[in-house]
Enzyme design. Structure first.
Site, PDB file in Angstrom:
ATOM      1  N   LYS A 185       0.880  -1.178   0.000  1.00 54.72           N
ATOM      2  CA  LYS A 185       0.000   0.000   0.000  1.00 54.72           C
ATOM      3  C   LYS A 185       0.908   1.216   0.000  1.00 54.72           C
ATOM      4  O   LYS A 185       1.447   1.608   1.017  1.00 54.72           O
ATOM      5  CB  LYS A 185      -0.891  -0.026   1.253  1.00 54.72           C
ATOM      6  CG  LYS A 185      -2.250   0.606   1.089  1.00 54.72           C
ATOM      7  CD  LYS A 185      -2.219   2.081   0.749  1.00 54.72           C
ATOM      8  CE  LYS A 185      -1.936   2.956   1.944  1.00 54.72           C
ATOM      9  NZ  LYS A 185      -1.700   4.374   1.554  1.00 54.72           N
ATOM     10  N   GLU A 260       8.779   1.044  11.537  1.00 52.79           N
ATOM     11  CA  GLU A 260       9.920   1.961  11.330  1.00 52.79           C
ATOM     12  C   GLU A 260       9.346   3.367  11.389  1.00 52.79           C
ATOM     13  O   GLU A 260       8.670   3.806  10.455  1.00 52.79           O
ATOM     14  CB  GLU A 260      10.557   1.699   9.960  1.00 52.79           C
ATOM     15  CG  GLU A 260      11.188   0.320   9.813  1.00 52.79           C
ATOM     16  CD  GLU A 260      12.545   0.213  10.494  1.00 52.79           C
ATOM     17  OE1 GLU A 260      13.014   1.206  11.083  1.00 52.79           O
ATOM     18  OE2 GLU A 260      13.130  -0.879  10.436  1.00 52.79           O
ATOM     19  N   GLU A 392       9.553  16.128  15.651  1.00 56.59           N
ATOM     20  CA  GLU A 392      10.092  15.878  14.314  1.00 56.59           C
ATOM     21  C   GLU A 392       9.439  16.861  13.337  1.00 56.59           C
ATOM     22  O   GLU A 392       8.221  16.816  13.129  1.00 56.59           O
ATOM     23  CB  GLU A 392       9.767  14.434  13.891  1.00 56.59           C
ATOM     24  CG  GLU A 392      10.370  14.053  12.561  1.00 56.59           C
ATOM     25  CD  GLU A 392       9.917  12.662  12.094  1.00 56.59           C
ATOM     26  OE1 GLU A 392       8.717  12.345  12.229  1.00 56.59           O
ATOM     27  OE2 GLU A 392      10.764  11.920  11.582  1.00 56.59           O
TER      28      GLU A 392
HETATM   29  P1  NAD Z   1       2.105   8.345   7.760  1.00 55.97           P
HETATM   30  O1  NAD Z   1       2.129   7.614   9.041  1.00 55.97           O
HETATM   31  O2  NAD Z   1       1.165   9.477   7.610  1.00 55.97           O
HETATM   32  O3  NAD Z   1       1.765   7.348   6.548  1.00 55.97           O
HETATM   33  C1  NAD Z   1       2.552   6.216   6.269  1.00 55.97           C
HETATM   34  C2  NAD Z   1       1.712   5.202   5.528  1.00 55.97           C
HETATM   35  O4  NAD Z   1       0.692   4.730   6.397  1.00 55.97           O
HETATM   36  C3  NAD Z   1       0.982   5.735   4.292  1.00 55.97           C
HETATM   37  O5  NAD Z   1       1.013   4.771   3.269  1.00 55.97           O
HETATM   38  C4  NAD Z   1      -0.440   5.920   4.794  1.00 55.97           C
HETATM   39  O6  NAD Z   1      -1.402   5.834   3.768  1.00 55.97           O
HETATM   40  C5  NAD Z   1      -0.557   4.743   5.733  1.00 55.97           C
HETATM   41  N1  NAD Z   1      -1.611   4.850   6.745  1.00 55.97           N
HETATM   42  C6  NAD Z   1      -2.175   5.954   7.271  1.00 55.97           C
HETATM   43  N2  NAD Z   1      -3.133   5.630   8.165  1.00 55.97           N
HETATM   44  C7  NAD Z   1      -3.159   4.268   8.219  1.00 55.97           C
HETATM   45  C8  NAD Z   1      -3.917   3.329   8.964  1.00 55.97           C
HETATM   46  N3  NAD Z   1      -4.857   3.712   9.843  1.00 55.97           N
HETATM   47  N4  NAD Z   1      -3.675   2.013   8.775  1.00 55.97           N
HETATM   48  C9  NAD Z   1      -2.720   1.598   7.907  1.00 55.97           C
HETATM   49  N5  NAD Z   1      -1.989   2.450   7.157  1.00 55.97           N
HETATM   50  C10 NAD Z   1      -2.194   3.768   7.318  1.00 55.97           C
HETATM   51  O7  NAD Z   1       3.608   8.769   7.516  1.00 55.97           O
HETATM   52  P2  NAD Z   1       4.174   9.698   6.353  1.00 55.97           P
HETATM   53  O8  NAD Z   1       3.774  11.099   6.644  1.00 55.97           O
HETATM   54  O9  NAD Z   1       3.842   9.103   5.026  1.00 55.97           O
HETATM   55  O10 NAD Z   1       5.745   9.501   6.554  1.00 55.97           O
HETATM   56  C11 NAD Z   1       6.511  10.342   7.336  1.00 55.97           C
HETATM   57  C12 NAD Z   1       6.904   9.655   8.612  1.00 55.97           C
HETATM   58  O11 NAD Z   1       7.553   8.414   8.300  1.00 55.97           O
HETATM   59  C13 NAD Z   1       7.916  10.429   9.411  1.00 55.97           C
HETATM   60  O12 NAD Z   1       7.556  10.411  10.760  1.00 55.97           O
HETATM   61  C14 NAD Z   1       9.224   9.656   9.196  1.00 55.97           C
HETATM   62  O13 NAD Z   1      10.157   9.826  10.213  1.00 55.97           O
HETATM   63  C15 NAD Z   1       8.729   8.266   9.075  1.00 55.97           C
HETATM   64  N6  NAD Z   1       9.702   7.412   8.369  1.00 55.97           N
HETATM   65  C16 NAD Z   1      10.423   6.508   9.100  1.00 55.97           C
HETATM   66  C17 NAD Z   1      11.396   5.716   8.481  1.00 55.97           C
HETATM   67  C18 NAD Z   1      12.227   4.734   9.269  1.00 55.97           C
HETATM   68  O14 NAD Z   1      12.936   3.937   8.658  1.00 55.97           O
HETATM   69  N7  NAD Z   1      12.188   4.740  10.587  1.00 55.97           N
HETATM   70  C19 NAD Z   1      11.613   5.850   7.102  1.00 55.97           C
HETATM   71  C20 NAD Z   1      10.859   6.783   6.392  1.00 55.97           C
HETATM   72  C21 NAD Z   1       9.895   7.560   7.042  1.00 55.97           C
END
Ligand code: NAD
Length: 488
Positions: A185, A260, A392
């Site tokens: 997804k 992650e 962050e």
């Molecule tokens: P997000 O949590 O908004 O979304 C991530 C994914 O989760 C998207 O595909 C989204 O559609 C999905 N999602 C949202 N609600 C959901 C639910 N209820 N159930 C299942 N899936 C759902 O994050 P973002 O804004 O896309 O990414 C930024 C964040 O990701 C930052 O906090 C960053 O630090 C983190 N990140 C961490 C790593 C790591 O390796 N630790 C790597 C990249 C990004």
């Protein structure tokens, strides 16, 4: 009608952009949503808005494949298919990078580098596919006991927008190498490269159903995927907030989840460090991908004796960075979305109100009125309790705090709920290794930033995550141990 503007040439009908069982299909509801070019704020294309019914079709296809074609071939053959996939990606590198740049906004050179990383990840895991061995357990002469490593089954991969291809490959490559099948997804802000990746899987000869992509919103398609009873394991990369929801959902089905999550990563500089190297690393670590990096060096802890001089040097170096549309290939592109632009500029306003001094940048560059651009920004006169020092920001913003002793530096480093990565810059190896042990983080880098690669495990402690990806530990996320005992 093409899903994309002609120059991206993915050539898909928007009503058929779900990749399920080896073909592009419409969503059950026929609904679509737009993806935006953050450099221009214009609609780049529309893709299918998958929901529960589509997830169910994708998981069913993945379940059939995990018990069928994917199980029947040998691990070595699986590895060969992953090598083929890597070769297809190499052949389509320019196309993949261009789509990533249009969808996410990142400079083309960064997207090209991301594709290189994906290729390396695929090859690493391809090579491991036939080396995943169980063990024998000594129980005496009367019993032979051994373990089998078995694929866990259908796996869910929920991907963020900052490295759409990179994060997808980080979990899908080991899952496939281990013999699992995958339903991906992608993030709603950046769904396009996953569709191209799906085309590449098909071209490489990966059997239908092994890799499936369902575009859609997190709370619809994402939540349905995590909750599906036939999904055996979940790998989620994204924010802490969503990570908690995903973990709760996975727990209801008693399925393992790798999370992650975010970071607010300390980079500590002592006076005896190679300051030139530290400056160069921060320019890359804090402003690369416009700071939209989980492991960005966003929290600078500078020894009081060098604080001012160091910030002068950093400000000069970061001031030379150029910014513009992704395809212009400057040093920085725009942020990914209007929402992300509001979030980052909101933090900058908050920081100013709390008394931070803007040493560099501070908002939209005046020559870029269109697009979600934020200039590289350095804030000092920040207190540890300030919001900008604690949360962050996920934009091109570095904040600077000062310290005097090693103990104080450690306390500052460990003072937040995050624990993803940390860096220590000093020529005193004893001090570096003391801090490496004392800092609460999944990775500690000494005299370098963004160290490691697909071979080195990564992951967070505290709110930054659960579990590890990459390297051999990353493969274990997709395997379970079965014990076999034989009485002689
Ligand atoms: P997000 O949590 O908004 O979304 C991530 C994914 O989760 C998207 O595909 C989204 O559609 C999905 N999602 C949202 N609600 C959901 C639910 N209820 N159930 C299942 N899936 C759902 O994050 P973002 O804004 O896309 O990414 C930024 C964040 O990701 C930052 O906090 C960053 O630090 C983190 N990140 C961490 C790593 C790591 O390796 N630790 C790597 C990249 C990004």
């Amino acid at each position: 009608m093409n899903v994309l503007s002609p120059d991206t040439a993915l050539g898909l009908d928007p009503s058929r952009s779900l990749f399920i069982n080896g073909t592009f299909e419409p969503s059950a509801s026929s609904a679509t949503f737009a993806t935006i070019d953050p450099s221009t704020e214009r609609v780049l294309g529309r893709v299918a808005r998958g929901d529960t019914a589509d997830i169910d079709r994708a998981v069913t296809a993945a379940k059939r494949a995990v018990r069928g074609d994917w199980l029947r071939i040998t691990p070595a053959q699986r590895g060969r298919l992953l090598y083929m996939l890597a070769d297809v990606l190499v052949a389509r590198k320019q196309e993949l990078a261009r789509i990533e740049t249009l969808d996410v906004g990142k400079p083309l050179k960064e997207s090209l580098g991301d594709v290189d990383g994906v290729v390396a990840t695929l090859r690493y895991n391809a090579g491991a596919a036939d080396k995943l061995e169980g063990s024998t357990i000594p129980l005496g002469r009367e019993v032979i006991d051994f373990t089998l490593l078995e694929p866990i089954g259908v796996t869910a991969h929920i991907v963020p927008w900052n490295y759409p291809l990179g994060m997808l490959a980080r979990s899908v490559a080991p899952a496939l190498a281990a013999g699992c099948t995958a339903v991906i997804k992608p993030a709603e802000q950046s769904p396009l490269s996953a569709l191209l990746f799906a085309q590449c899987c098909d071209e490489a000869g990966i059997p239908p159903g092994v890799v499936n992509v369902v575009t859609g919103y997190g709370e619809e398609a994402g939540a349905a995927l995590v909750s599906h009873s036939d999904v055996a394991g979940v790998t989620f990369t994204g924010s802490v907030e969503t990570g908690r929801l995903v973990y709760q959902n996975a727990a209801r089905g008693l399925k393992p989840a790798v999370l992650e999550l975010g970071g607010k990563n300390p980079l500590i500089v002592f006076p005896d460090a190679d300051l030139e190297r530290a400056v160069a690393d921060i320019v890359d670590g804090a402003f690369g991908n416009s700071g939209q990096v989980c492991s960005s060096s966003s929290r600078l802890l500078l020894h009081r004796d060098i604080h001012d001089e160091f910030l002068d040097r950093l400000t000069q170096a970061a001031g030379r960075l150029t910014i513009g549309p992704g395809l212009d290939d400057r040093d920085l592109g725009p942020l990914v979305s209007a929402e992300q632009y509001q979030r980052v500029t909101g933090y900058l306003d908050h920081g100013r109100r709390e008394g931070a001094r803007v040493r560099l940048g501070g908002g939209r560059p005046p020559d870029l009125p269109q697009g979600y651009f934020v200039a590289p920004t350095i804030l000092d006169k920040v207190e540890p309790a300030h919001i900008v020092a604690r949360e962050e920001i996920f934009g091109p913003v570095a904040i600077a705090l000062s310290f005097t002793t090693e103990v104080e530096a450690t306390a500052l480093a460990n003072g937040l709920g995050y624990g993803l990565v940390a860096g220590v810059y000093t020529r005193d190896i004893g001090r570096a290794l003391r801090l490496a042990q004392d800092i609460e983080a999944g990775s500690v880098w000494i005299n370098g930033w963004f160290l490691g690669g697909q071979q080195a495990p990564t992951g967070g402690v505290k709110n930054s995550g659960v579990g590890r990806e990459r390297g051999l530990p990353g493969l274990m996320n997709y395997l379970r141990i079965k014990n076999i005992g034989i009485r002689l």
